[in-house]
Scaffold this motif. Structure first.
Motif, PDB file in Angstrom:
ATOM      1  N   LEU A  75      27.914  15.877   8.674  1.00 51.87           N
ATOM      2  CA  LEU A  75      28.988  14.907   8.512  1.00 51.87           C
ATOM      3  C   LEU A  75      29.154  14.122   9.802  1.00 51.87           C
ATOM      4  N   GLY A  76      29.341  12.830   9.688  1.00 52.96           N
ATOM      5  CA  GLY A  76      29.580  12.027  10.879  1.00 52.96           C
ATOM      6  C   GLY A  76      29.644  10.556  10.541  1.00 52.96           C
ATOM      7  N   ALA A  77      30.140   9.788  11.482  1.00 56.79           N
ATOM      8  CA  ALA A  77      30.302   8.346  11.294  1.00 56.79           C
ATOM      9  C   ALA A  77      28.942   7.659  11.255  1.00 56.79           C
ATOM     10  N   THR A  78      28.924   6.429  10.764  1.00 56.30           N
ATOM     11  CA  THR A  78      27.717   5.625  10.724  1.00 56.30           C
ATOM     12  C   THR A  78      27.136   5.503  12.133  1.00 56.30           C
TER      13      THR A  78
ATOM     14  N   LYS B  38      22.742  11.059  11.667  1.00 65.07           N
ATOM     15  CA  LYS B  38      22.494  11.889  10.486  1.00 65.07           C
ATOM     16  C   LYS B  38      21.100  11.647   9.923  1.00 65.07           C
TER      17      LYS B  38
ATOM     18  N   ILE C 200      25.714   7.863  13.938  1.00 66.04           N
ATOM     19  CA  ILE C 200      25.856   9.049  14.781  1.00 66.04           C
ATOM     20  C   ILE C 200      24.557   9.856  14.881  1.00 66.04           C
TER      21      ILE C 200
END
Length: 200
Positions: free
Chosen positions: A115-118, A122, A120
């Motif tokens: 999970l993480g912001a754009t 992933k 980051i």
């Protein structure tokens, strides 16, 4: 039944569940369409089917040039049927230091959410994981935002030859635009790709 033939009755009128027709028929199947935001979704529900077990509730229906397809709710047909084999091994994340932090990588036969912001990292983490795939233990990239060409370029910029993995059959990629998707439809398609490709 007395005459030895099969009858299919079609009607567009709504009847209460106490209607006498429902006691006389062997099967009662209802098709409906419901609004969902700016679109509508077709459903099929079996209310009665004498002499057989059926999955109750509403199930998505797709009508396309290929015909009609009914997609049972995944949680209704797989929720109690899945049995995951016990596994004690771990799979490399594709990143040595992360493997050390996680005591060897991801547990086999497990689900891990990143999970993480754009922006980051992933996708980068996922590409490193896929870099460990082989034709004998293939992987699947089931994506919604970045096309095949963009993912190949992104992987190359990070030292991963995704094109070679795709060409060898070690990785398969399925891309969907991020709009106008339905979860049950996507779920059935994902499981079909996993099954057909022997994805591990």
């Amino acid at each position: 039944e007395l005459m030895g033939f099969t009858v299919l009755l079609l009607t567009n009128s709504k009847r209460p569940s106490s209607s006498p027709e429902y006691t006389m028929v062997d099967a009662w199947i209802e098709m409906s369409r419901m609004p969902s935001g700016y679109r509508s979704i077709r459903y099929l529900e079996v209310h009665k089917l004498r002499g057989s077990d059926f999955v109750p509730g509403q199930h998505a229906v797709q009508i396309s040039r290929s015909g009609i397809a009914t997609l049972p709710r995944l949680e209704a047909v797989l929720g109690s049927a899945l049995s995951v084999p016990d596994a004690e091994g771990r799979l490399s994340t594709g990143i040595d230091r992360l493997d050390a932090m996680t005591h060897g990588g991801y547990p086999e036969n497990s689900t891990t959410l990143v999970l993480g912001a754009t922006g980051i990292g992933k996708s980068t983490l996922g590409l490193h994981f896929l870099s460990g795939c082989t034709p004998e233990r293939p992987g699947l990239l089931f994506g919604f935002y970045e096309t095949r060409e963009r993912m190949v370029r992104k992987a190359r910029d990070r030292g991963i030859d995704l094109q070679r993995l795709l060409d060898s059959g070690a990785v398969r990629m399925v891309w969907h635009p991020p709009t106008e998707n339905r979860l049950d439809v996507l779920g059935h398609e994902l499981l079909r790709h996993v099954r057909d490709g022997g994805v591990r």
